[in-house]
Design a protein around this motif. Structure first.
Motif, PDB file in Angstrom:
ATOM      1  N   ASP C 247      39.316  47.590  33.085  1.00  0.00           N
ATOM      2  CA  ASP C 247      39.692  48.689  33.987  1.00  0.00           C
ATOM      3  C   ASP C 247      38.469  49.275  34.696  1.00  0.00           C
ATOM      4  N   SER C 250      37.931  47.047  37.559  1.00  0.00           N
ATOM      5  CA  SER C 250      38.915  47.331  38.609  1.00  0.00           C
ATOM      6  C   SER C 250      38.526  48.580  39.394  1.00  0.00           C
ATOM      7  N   ASP C 251      38.083  49.598  38.676  1.00  0.00           N
ATOM      8  CA  ASP C 251      37.703  50.837  39.351  1.00  0.00           C
ATOM      9  C   ASP C 251      36.513  50.616  40.283  1.00  0.00           C
ATOM     10  N   ARG C 253      35.681  47.765  41.777  1.00  0.00           N
ATOM     11  CA  ARG C 253      36.147  46.997  42.930  1.00  0.00           C
ATOM     12  C   ARG C 253      36.993  47.860  43.853  1.00  0.00           C
ATOM     13  N   ARG C 302      46.802  39.463  32.765  1.00  0.00           N
ATOM     14  CA  ARG C 302      47.271  39.985  34.055  1.00  0.00           C
ATOM     15  C   ARG C 302      46.099  40.269  34.991  1.00  0.00           C
ATOM     16  N   LYS C 303      44.961  40.655  34.426  1.00  0.00           N
ATOM     17  CA  LYS C 303      43.766  40.867  35.258  1.00  0.00           C
ATOM     18  C   LYS C 303      43.283  39.533  35.839  1.00  0.00           C
ATOM     19  N   LYS C 305      45.246  36.976  36.450  1.00  0.00           N
ATOM     20  CA  LYS C 305      46.271  36.660  37.450  1.00  0.00           C
ATOM     21  C   LYS C 305      46.022  37.418  38.751  1.00  0.00           C
ATOM     22  N   ASN C 306      45.666  38.671  38.632  1.00  0.00           N
ATOM     23  CA  ASN C 306      45.467  39.500  39.825  1.00  0.00           C
ATOM     24  C   ASN C 306      44.060  39.406  40.378  1.00  0.00           C
ATOM     25  N   MET C 307      43.264  38.481  39.844  1.00  0.00           N
ATOM     26  CA  MET C 307      41.899  38.283  40.322  1.00  0.00           C
ATOM     27  C   MET C 307      41.078  39.577  40.242  1.00  0.00           C
ATOM     28  N   GLU C 308      41.331  40.326  39.189  1.00  0.00           N
ATOM     29  CA  GLU C 308      40.451  41.460  38.900  1.00  0.00           C
ATOM     30  C   GLU C 308      39.447  41.052  37.827  1.00  0.00           C
TER      31      GLU C 308
END
Lengths: 463, 463, 463, 463
Positions: C247, C250-251, C253, C302-303, C305-308
């Motif tokens: 996370d 993600s933040d 990015r 899932r990260k 999958k979502n390219m994070e």
């Protein structure tokens, strides 16, 4: 001739100190370490906290719902409240589409007058966004002593209003000193899922919760906050049931908005598994938003502790299992929504909050009395122990225990969602404007003692 | 023989009400709407707010820094404080690596005793993580009346400690009733950038700010909060200067942590452009963390309003422009860090907060007096107007205006970062334990009146 | 004389299409729907995906650790890799404080040369922030074909560097075309907690995880990202083990930064409960960051999958249970950290990602080959199926199943953290620069075939 | 006989490599470093990038709006597209309340057939949530080759649907392989504010933007994502104009949802100040959501770079200033919404993205061609350079500059929101299924060449 409350420890939202109080002419007249008692009655508060009486910002008494009416009216409901330590309630007057707000209020005044044993105020719900309705808001605030207006984002085809109505209400309130309250669940999504569940033959009470997913509350809470942000209006989110909704409030406050959140005792001690109780007992917990998974309880409590939720209401809305909740025996969507919580609201917060070590007595007072008083225009007349305030006093004995039960509670209803919980701490005496309305388990007040309390305009910087 | 403060409006963190106070034997003895004055002195508080005296949780008096010593000692500093309405300060006793905390405290007791004109307490800084240092913490809390310990994440090679020391300090405090304070800036990054700026020949005061980017504060604040989370410890973040750091605090509180934030007057009214004042005047604003871009001011104010920042300290640390700040004439990194703010702290918060419409007087009291008292173990002796509390009383006239200037202030320093600001509202009388120490612009107290105030253990649920 | 890979479905990070490939002169020479085979060898790829060979961006071969050395060297390790479908690895050359980076690299070249069966590149770790070390970075990038430099925020007193060193490394890399990698755990906190656990007599393998709480990873990840933000530098976070760290990425990015995250197969299929296996088997899972609670697995997937998260490395670091992991029989902190994962990396991602329905074959290729190639300067020579690229080709049969076991794997180590997992999908053929190095379960390559691959400068917009 | 595209550099979403292409039978037949040209036509791609033709996922051609019809029909619109390098568009067939989706589609087929010069597909809008409408969705997907359905949260009383309709559409699409698109603005709030502005006599074009505050877009984007989360459905947010909406998408993806975002060229280079151009020129920029404050441009670009926005559409919707935009001369709310952007979409992304240094050519291709193709069921037939794909090829000369102007563009409209922008990079040749449709500035294709492209079902893991 007044009453001296002697020997106790005064607790306000801020202070804790040893002092006596003199109650005279319905007011708190004097505060001193030891007051002379000459000529006054004396009650013994030794070993007790002397706090402002509880203020319950969220009750539904004598309210029609789905072809029935709540089990408690203003007499039985306020009597239960008084015995639990609450000295003021703010009840919802339910507007009907097309009717005037003034009529609505008149109807609710008639329900309460001569019955209530403690003081009461009103919120108004808003059922439509007609120009006439919007135009009434400033007059209601200025002339009728009601400063808060509730909109429903759920109960499609019944109470739900569209965003246009919500937004207009926010604008009117921001301009004229009102505070908008919101029931935040996405009623459109719930409508679809509920129909699908019913079509699939799913009937048990737990489907009430499963057809109202937590994201519906998270979404609606976020939406209401954004609308308030655009309108530059304060907002009060009622009965926050989940971490997701509470986090939306935290996010709003983080960016500086005047957003206030309320939670209720049932969300702190009940959980989803209660819906699965056998013999239709799960129906007791059918209320909206529904009770969530257990882990949400701790989050809500920490949010209360950190003052990211600001107010503690009961959302009392009582229906008998027998004859009322039973209407939904074969269809969860027909179970009347609500639970009887007006009497035990303070007990629950004391037990899980104070006894649980998460908050001190000051914060207990702030959440259950002072903040509601400030938000709903009753402060400083109500909600504190200060010279000149109404003599609404709760003498709370923190060392006596009791067990909650429908068999012994004073509400007019056959069930209690807190059945069997042991609480350490209970009222010794309760005063409403100087009148002793409760002594231990005995009601000592009188029907009709309660009077309507006019709310001052809402001022966002006062909390 | 006591004093009756007559005719005023009492303001606490919660309450606002018309009442008289009787000050007797250094305490608040009685509160009543109208008190008999027989045999007592009377001061006229009509038209005024009667509030608890200010509590400044963050001062540096008689403190050595970079080869010089602050311009104000405990006499001049506390005199300035008193004239501004502050009746208690909590000063930092600066631990030196290898020294004992007890010695450090003794040194600071010696600086204050016989000089301070108002009451004072101490925080201790922690310069090393030696086992001996950690072992002293419980005894300091239990025996010495100090409940807070500050760690520095900046000032590499001087005050900065590593995360191991911070974490151990958090664990010790959580266990023994202490509260850790943190100066949150990443000193390693600042060290690198500062050297690069100096190597590049950049010398003006503004480079002080440009070499301490806001992300350094955001990072360190986040890190300190995560460490507190692991240690299950409360944390107090001093002098929050930016939205980024304040948001990190909001995020911590959102997840239920006991994180508290302090900001200071200079961050609410000064901004980065002040560093660009000609003739080295920018040096006045050299303090750490630095003053930020102007938009941060509004964010900090709204955070105060929403109680996402909890305490308002001065971070008073005065140096003369002439002879002291000048040391950095040719090198911004040699300018002594700090500004004289002890006297005008309350004035600034009143002006931008209350007069600016963002908060009411209750919240002003909460931020500048009650909350610091609760956090640093002085409540309810200090920080409120209640029967039994110390008679530290500020009679505040909200209608009289003055203009801040180094020419007229009472601190022993030749500059003022608020120079020229017009403030509406000022003290009429200030009492310290019943002694009138200020009347308008005149000091009426006496050197040495102030006494050391023992702090109670920190208890995280009390705010 | 080339080889035609006939009848397969080409899969790149973007494309999926039916075509034949001609491999000639170590390169991919031609792509057409049906290629003439005259004069060339032919391999049958019917029913298979024809993908670029895997690129493992994170291996530790022939590496000393705590008085022992990894079980696999460049021969056995790369052989295992090849049989798993990997055709390039990037291994870590471990810098020692005070040594030069050039020396370090020379040492690692000597370890690999003549042994590796597939191609390899190097990352360099940075053990100190001396000016000499920093000055070497540009020359290493420009002259030595290494574009990435790893810093450790954990392993205090061993590998850990301070923020000053991290920040300087970020600045140097941003300026000269390097990419910083970070092992993000707060080593200071871990040091304290580990000592406390050992002092308390807690010895089992699970204490490895319990002394490295997830907040240590969350904190350090956030800190590294903020430092990169200040330095305006790209950053690659290795072996992300938890939702909290992911996370933070993600933040970063979300606010536009060039942050890249890597996770590893063990974090997708192992969980904390594995530490509690009896008979010291939990020691197999002792690696850092530790394996987390099970719910993190889904988040990481899932990260991906979502390219994070952008890259999938093995963090292969093999130690025998017998004779090596045993060193920590009586003290979890003495168990060598690491697990053998180089061979099964692709199998795990295929099984949980593609067979699990979370991603398609394109994304499998992106994560396990193309993205590592782009990040570490090997693209387009490696990491894709395109005319002119190296003939590193994996012919993957998605329909054949196998079961992972230490009894049958090809790595030189006595345990496997994926023991017993059934995988549907496996290599049919593997080519390294046109040489068939694996056919099914049989190694068909040769020791020393692998050559060092120079990395191009890092360019942040290429992913 | 085919065409050899010789001497260029092939660019796909992943790869960049020197190779020639053979186009034959409308397909890409062969890829090799140097292909024999015998018998084929040859075009010179030296110095150029050879990319898949652009795919514009968002156009409005021959569309009625507010009593007028767009200036471009399928002939003029697609001709402009082709000259800009686009070889496929996906246009919106606008459903009318009460009508069938099949009828709607038939109407749009009739508009396009025989006119379009390049290939085209359709999205369907959903104007009502009737059971009949919902029942059509699976058949439309399975039989009609349309996989995407757009709902409007704005344009109250015109296109806006309620959350119930949105949620049902999400459920249907999730179940049957469709992808929901959403126009995310809160139309209820906009309705109120617009009326208030008009009532206040505010008429200029800038009021279009001022009556659509960015929070309306942020709110609606968040709401749509939550609804998708409950429905477990993928979601595509069209024309993201602001950081606030883009951040909502990042937040959704951070929690693992299949949310995709599109932005458009006008949001990257125009800003709010354009509305203030004199002589009603601001009307050119009247489109919805409106153009935002300038700082949003950089955020959107960084979001594209970090693949937190996934698709780049034109939202082409052309109206002449003269005779059409003029309808709102005296009332901003009557100005037809839209701008002509179909021709310059690729040019703008190349200029600000690639020339601006934020992305490489691979990412340019991903955003403007490959990702739209994957999302809307056209891949791998369209959207890549691979053997077997349609010969839709754009030969892009990165070194030639031109200046955008309504005087020279090929769209049938009298204005251009990019008027005067200088772009370095432009098409040299454009092929549609092997037919050269553009050479430099000259249209070389033919009316009616374009054919309808059936979309495959949407599969969320393919991006």
């Amino acid at each position: 001739m007044g009453t001296v409350v002697a020997g106790g420890t005064i607790v306000t939202a801020t202070d804790t100190y040893r002092a006596d109080l003199l109650l005279e002419d319905q007011k708190i007249a004097l505060i001193g370490e030891t007051l002379p008692t000459g000529g006054h009655g004396v009650v013994d508060a030794s070993g007790c906290y002397v706090m402002p009486g509880g203020i319950d910002p969220h009750t539904h008494l004598d309210m029609p719902f789905g072809g029935t009416v709540t089990a408690d009216d203003f007499e039985t409901g306020t009597r239960g409240a008084a015995l639990g330590g609450t000295t003021t309630i703010v009840d919802f007057a339910l507007h009907t589409r097309g009717d005037s707000l003034h009529n609505t209020l008149a109807t609710w005044h008639a329900k309460a007058a001569g019955k209530a044993v403690i003081d009461y105020g009103f919120h108004l719900t808003i059922a439509d966004g007609r120009d006439e309705t919007m135009a009434e808001i400033p007059r209601i605030i200025a002339e009728q002593g009601v400063n808060s207006f509730k909109v429903f984002m759920a109960y499609k085809h019944v109470l739900q209003v569209d965003d246009e109505t919500i937004f207009k209400t926010l604008q009117q309130c921001a301009k004229h000193g009102g505070l908008v309250q919101v029931h935040a669940e996405n009623g459109d999504v719930i409508e679809v899922i509920t129909k699908q569940a019913r079509d699939a033959g799913l009937t048990e009470p737990k489907w009430h919760a499963l057809t109202r997913p937590v994201e519906c509350e998270g979404e609606a809470t976020h939406r209401a906050i954004r609308l308030a942000e655009i309108a530059n209006a304060p907002l009060y989110v009622v009965h926050v049931s989940s971490a997701m909704a509470a986090d939306a409030i935290s996010d709003g406050r983080k960016r500086g908005l005047a957003i206030y959140g309320e939670t209720c005792p049932q969300y702190l001690v009940c959980d989803f598994s209660d819906y699965e109780r056998p013999n239709f007992e799960g129906a007791k917990y059918v209320l909206s938003p529904p009770i969530r998974d257990k882990w949400n309880q701790g989050v809500l409590l920490r949010k209360l502790k950190n003052m990211e939720l600001h107010s503690f209401g009961s959302d009392h809305c009582s229906f008998n299992l027998c004859g009322q909740k039973e209407l939904g025996k074969d269809d969860f969507s027909k179970i009347p929504n609500g639970a009887p919580t007006i009497e035990d609201r303070l007990a629950i917060l004391w037990e899980v909050g104070v006894n649980g070590g998460l908050m001190g007595p000051n914060q207990f007072v702030a959440l259950s009395s002072t903040n509601p008083a400030k938000l709903f225009g009753l402060f400083p007349r109500k909600g504190t122990i200060a010279v000149g305030s109404d003599a609404d006093v709760l003498v709370w004995d923190p060392n006596t225990a009791r067990t909650i039960s429908a068999k012994t509670h004073h509400m007019n209803v056959d069930n209690n969602v807190f059945e069997g919980m042991k609480i350490t701490g209970r009222p010794r005496f309760v005063f409403s404007r100087g009148l002793k309305v409760a002594e231990g388990d005995t009601f000592t007040g009188r029907k009709g003692h309660g009077t309507f309390q006019r709310a001052a305009k809402f001022f966002p910087v006062q909390l």
